[in-house]
Design a protein around this motif. Sequence first.
Motif, mmCIF file in Angstrom:
data_model
loop_
_atom_site.group_PDB
_atom_site.id
_atom_site.type_symbol
_atom_site.label_atom_id
_atom_site.label_comp_id
_atom_site.label_asym_id
_atom_site.label_seq_id
_atom_site.Cartn_x
_atom_site.Cartn_y
_atom_site.Cartn_z
ATOM 1 N N ARG A 1 -2.809 1.812 -12.832
ATOM 2 C CA ARG A 1 -2.090 0.712 -12.101
ATOM 3 C C ARG A 1 -2.647 0.237 -11.277
ATOM 4 N N VAL A 2 -3.925 0.509 -11.101
ATOM 5 C CA VAL A 2 -4.585 -0.222 -10.786
ATOM 6 C C VAL A 2 -5.138 -1.527 -11.131
ATOM 7 N N VAL A 3 -4.574 -1.190 -12.248
ATOM 8 C CA VAL A 3 -4.833 -3.178 -13.476
ATOM 9 C C VAL A 3 -4.065 -3.553 -13.871
ATOM 10 N N LEU A 4 -2.424 -2.820 -13.542
ATOM 11 C CA LEU A 4 -1.089 -3.033 -13.867
ATOM 12 C C LEU A 4 -0.203 -3.403 -12.919
ATOM 13 N N GLU A 5 -0.576 -2.794 -11.595
ATOM 14 C CA GLU A 5 0.892 -2.994 -10.524
ATOM 15 C C GLU A 5 0.193 -4.136 -9.625
ATOM 16 N N ASN A 6 1.165 -4.229 -8.586
ATOM 17 C CA ASN A 6 1.125 -4.836 -7.651
ATOM 18 C C ASN A 6 -0.044 -4.272 -6.563
ATOM 19 N N SER A 7 0.237 -5.585 -5.487
ATOM 20 C CA SER A 7 -1.360 -5.191 -4.733
ATOM 21 C C SER A 7 -0.544 -3.712 -3.672
ATOM 22 N N ILE A 8 0.293 -3.271 -3.428
ATOM 23 C CA ILE A 8 1.176 -2.190 -2.874
ATOM 24 C C ILE A 8 0.313 -0.786 -3.588
ATOM 25 N N VAL A 9 0.684 -1.403 -4.730
ATOM 26 C CA VAL A 9 1.143 0.340 -5.714
ATOM 27 C C VAL A 9 -0.493 0.117 -5.584
ATOM 28 N N ARG A 10 -1.413 -0.717 -6.284
ATOM 29 C CA ARG A 10 -3.006 -0.956 -6.485
ATOM 30 C C ARG A 10 -3.662 -0.108 -5.429
ATOM 31 N N GLU B 1 -6.054 -5.077 1.780
ATOM 32 C CA GLU B 1 -5.816 -4.413 1.450
ATOM 33 C C GLU B 1 -6.765 -3.451 0.590
ATOM 34 N N VAL B 2 -6.816 -3.321 -0.762
ATOM 35 C CA VAL B 2 -6.438 -2.480 -2.102
ATOM 36 C C VAL B 2 -8.624 -2.757 -2.007
ATOM 37 N N ARG B 3 -9.175 -4.394 -1.610
ATOM 38 C CA ARG B 3 -10.528 -4.097 -1.598
ATOM 39 C C ARG B 3 -10.674 -3.765 0.019
ATOM 40 N N ASP B 4 -10.481 -3.026 1.242
ATOM 41 C CA ASP B 4 -10.716 -2.579 2.025
ATOM 42 C C ASP B 4 -10.529 -0.705 1.692
ATOM 43 N N ARG B 5 -10.127 -0.320 1.283
ATOM 44 C CA ARG B 5 -9.413 0.896 1.137
ATOM 45 C C ARG B 5 -10.646 1.259 -0.093
ATOM 46 N N THR C 1 8.458 -0.102 -6.599
ATOM 47 C CA THR C 1 7.027 -0.029 -5.998
ATOM 48 C C THR C 1 7.393 1.748 -4.703
ATOM 49 N N GLU C 2 8.258 1.055 -3.732
ATOM 50 C CA GLU C 2 8.229 2.629 -3.029
ATOM 51 C C GLU C 2 7.976 4.029 -4.379
ATOM 52 N N LEU C 3 9.132 3.920 -4.871
ATOM 53 C CA LEU C 3 8.160 5.601 -5.692
ATOM 54 C C LEU C 3 6.849 5.218 -6.177
ATOM 55 N N ALA C 4 6.402 4.678 -6.943
ATOM 56 C CA ALA C 4 5.608 4.167 -7.937
ATOM 57 C C ALA C 4 4.079 4.585 -6.515
ATOM 58 N N VAL C 5 4.615 4.504 -5.507
ATOM 59 C CA VAL C 5 3.821 4.660 -3.831
ATOM 60 C C VAL C 5 4.060 5.794 -3.748
ATOM 61 N N ARG C 6 4.894 6.726 -4.103
ATOM 62 C CA ARG C 6 5.206 7.932 -3.925
ATOM 63 C C ARG C 6 4.294 8.956 -4.713
ATOM 64 N N VAL C 7 4.551 8.892 -5.782
ATOM 65 C CA VAL C 7 4.431 9.567 -7.095
ATOM 66 C C VAL C 7 3.346 9.144 -6.861
#
Lengths: 190, 911
Positions: B498-507, B543-547, B468-474
């Motif tokens: 990513r928005v479709v497939l990943e967990n909430s942090i990545v989304r 978090e995703v909705r807020d952003r 997850t951490e790497l995905a977020v940075r990328v």
Amino acid sequence: MPANISLYTVNSIIFLDNDGKRLLAKYYKPPHGEADPDSLAGQDKKQATFEANLFQKTQKVNGDIILFENQIVVYKEYSDVIIYLTGGLNENEALLYTTLQGLIGALDIVLKSSIDKKSIQENYDMVSLAVDETADDGIILETDPAVIASRVTKAPTDDVNIKIDLSEKGLFNAFQFAKSKVSERLQQGF
Amino acid sequence: MSTHTYKKFEDLDSGALPDKMTVYQECLQAFNASPVQAKRCRLLLSRLLRLLYCGESFPTAESTTLFFSISKLFQHNDYSLRQLVYVAIKELSAVSDDVLMVTSSIMKDIQNGEIIYKPNAIRALARVLDGTTIHAAERIMKNSIVDKNQSVSSAALVSSYHLLPVAKDVVRRWTNETQESISDSKSFPSQQFLTHEYYGANKLPLSTYTYQYHALGLLYHLRNHDKMALMKMIQQLSTNSPLKNSLAIVQLIRYIGRIIEEDSGLTQTLFPLLASWLRHKSDMVELEAAKTILSLPGLTGEQHLQAINTLQVLLSVPRTVTRFAAVRILNRTAMKNPEKIVVCNVELESLINDSNRSISTYAITTLLKTGNSDNVDRLIKTISGFMDDISDEFKIIVIEAVRTLSLKFPEKHQSMLSFLNDVLRDEGGFSFKNAIIEAIFDIIKFVPESRESALETLCEFIEDCEFTELAVRVLHLLGTEGPKTPNPTLYIRHIYNRVVLENSIVRSSAVIALSKFALLGDESISKSIKILLTRCLSDVDDEVRDRAALSLKLLSSKDIEEAKVYLAPSVKYSLPILEQKLALYVSGDKDTFSTPFDISSIPTITEEEAKAYEYKEKTAADTEEIASPGKEDKEDDSQNEVFKQNLLHQQYSQELASIPEIAAYGTLLHSSAVVDLTEKETEFVVTAVKHIFEDHLVIQYNVNNTLTDIQLDDVTIVSQPDAEDVFVEEFIIPIEVLKPQAEAAIYVSFSRAEGIEPGVFVNTLSYTSKDVDPATLEPAEGDVGFPDEYQIEELQVSPGDYITPAFVGNFTHVWDELPNEQSAVYNLKDVTSIEESVSGLIKSLSMMPMESSEIVSSSSHHTLKLYGKSLGGARVATVIRLASTAKGFMMKVQVKSDDEIVSESVANNVV
């Protein structure tokens, strides 16, 4: 990186068995004066983790040398024993290795070419002496295997002195001993 | 007896550690028995040692009891028992009380005991003595040092060495004996070798001369204050009676290295000695000599080459440890002078497949450092071939090296990227993947041409990324870099996946990345982004909705600039300072919360400045040691440095802002480093800092009164600029009273002309001195003192004071683009080497070296490329060509800048 100008060269000598269990470990620090703050001497817990990690890194890897946790580690692996010798990062690698070879060569002589767990445990007295004659609290005493081995005495043969010395001098000694004992008894008047 | 025998065998079979209390009891019993049974006692002692060597310990009381029961064994004269007794005494003396009690027994053994355990007795003696009791043993120690038996002499020398910290004065009296020992010939008693029947293939030596090593070590510590004595010693030991022991020679080489370090004038005198040891029968001597020679800066390339040739030979010896040591030294040398190692490239390449992984890794990283634009491609190919065989840890080291290399050779980014792309597909843990991602990030940041292909690699990576951490940075990087590419829509698809497939942090980070694309100003893109964001509004995660909601709100506002400030800010806050300020704010009492936290007090860093720092760090923090934690410390240091600089700047701003006259000048643009204007040992130590404001120059003179009995009143500086029309003095803030041993600052303010104006200020310190009463530190009543003046050194204002270092990805491109070329030619007289002038220029111009041009590879000519920004914001690029001629060094400076005045004044004031 400044070279080590003191004579304190060896940080530790460690024997581990094939499960990574400690057979012998000497971590050195100067007997008087300040110890290096990074030294593992007297740090039981750190020593245990150091040995466990080191064992994991070196087991079944016949590399002879590795840099590990800010130390140079030279080692030699046998069927069920690994013998390590560690020194500072700026130490001369060849010098450390020569010292290790000196110790191992000496063990080879005193253990009659069988460096293994069993003979180390059985001859712990001689192994301790060999280690003690190789390095004295971190100062290298000797690197020549024959010299180190020649300084390691064997255990006394027997406690009950039944060894009969048949030389002329031996017989004379026995006679003298008997004579003194008899005269002692006589003087005490039974 | 039979039970003991039984027990003994039980122990041996299981191999388990004997029980501590049993051993303790048995020891006490057996040692106090009469008569002493030597064999049994030796067996018990060895069990006791086994406990100690396996990490068991006894409390002081028990250990003391053991110690004294062991001392009972002195009654028995069996030499083999006695030898082990001494080992036990050594072990227990550190943890027992009253160990002095055995001194007399030990001394008796040293004088009259058997030869075999005499050395053991001497070494045990050093453990029971201390600084007050050593006198009793003085005569014995002296006699032992000069003993003809090598083992006895060594033991005495080593023991004396151990005693140095507690009794240096006493040991010093043994200097003559020690000196005598070095050159004396000692041997082993022949009967010593009767201990064992068979010594295998080992030679039985008459002497190994190890006592020379011990004597030399001791002698050095007794004489290390006296350089003349040391020099004499070196002379003697290298010519008249050369050392026969390799360890001793190694030690002597280190001492020579140390002496040269302290007095570089001796370099050439001592070099022939060092060089003579480059050919020696013992590899440890050769290695030590080579290592020392390569670490000495004052030698010529030719001299270094001799050492490198020795190492080159050692690279192909069968002994693993020697190869390791040789390649390690070369690796270290390659960090500073990669070009010197090139001769070893063939040997290094053959080491890539060495069975010892550390050696192969060193070989690769060394090769990568020596890499030049011609062989980089080939090197990368060689490495790719063997990447599969090595562990993650080594892969990371290789990747770090590739990363450094790609910054060095930006034009080779294609092969580097394809290499990184390949390894990114390999299996690997987090830290491995992280290293690759870091490397790619750096390439994108510092090699702009690589951006698209690198981003593509990253897009592929996040399609199937388990971290997850790497995905977020990328995703964050895609958000910042993606919109700058010619075809941004390409990335939108990847991000939305990513928005479709990943967990909430990545989304949630994908949402922010997406919204950045909407800022491009392209209507169709903005529209599709808004549609995508609207879909995110129904996400299950808060978090995703807020952003998504925040981004939509900002994007739908009329003012796109305002949205930019929030979504893609161009300046960052200095994080260390922000952290410090926040911590301060939070830890304050309740009153501080009445005023809100002032974010504007945190200095901001523009992207370019941040990049410049980062680039500097990345290229400087080279992999020093393989997989050693030391490396991390180093990185911390360089971060600290940036932090300190920031902090210092902040401190200056605050100090200056507290002076109302100076506060009116506006914000502080730049502060120089501290310049010494006097020697450090003078009565009044003066240092200066130059502060540059929009239209003003403020010089801060720090005056330190080192005297204990003089007070200075009305301390001012008469500061006379050479160009009076450029700098016009406005006011001085003097120090009214400077107490003894106090420090205070004088501020002299000048208005300055526009542009980059250099100048020289002639300074005179003037003051009224008064004697003070040392008790009260107050001057006598009515003492008017007497006025005095004190000439201090000139202060130079150079163009560097107006420039801050900056980074640019493509120097050549910027160079071609910039107008206003100015050039000048200088003849440098006081310079001794190109290296020296290059590092001097980088410092004095305060610009960042580009394209690794700070590394000097030739002693005859060099081109230095520098880049920076003037305080006015103008870009400054400089190309300096240096060449050595018969008359010294010639320097041609070409400067280009957005600002004509800047170009001109930099070009004309480089030196």
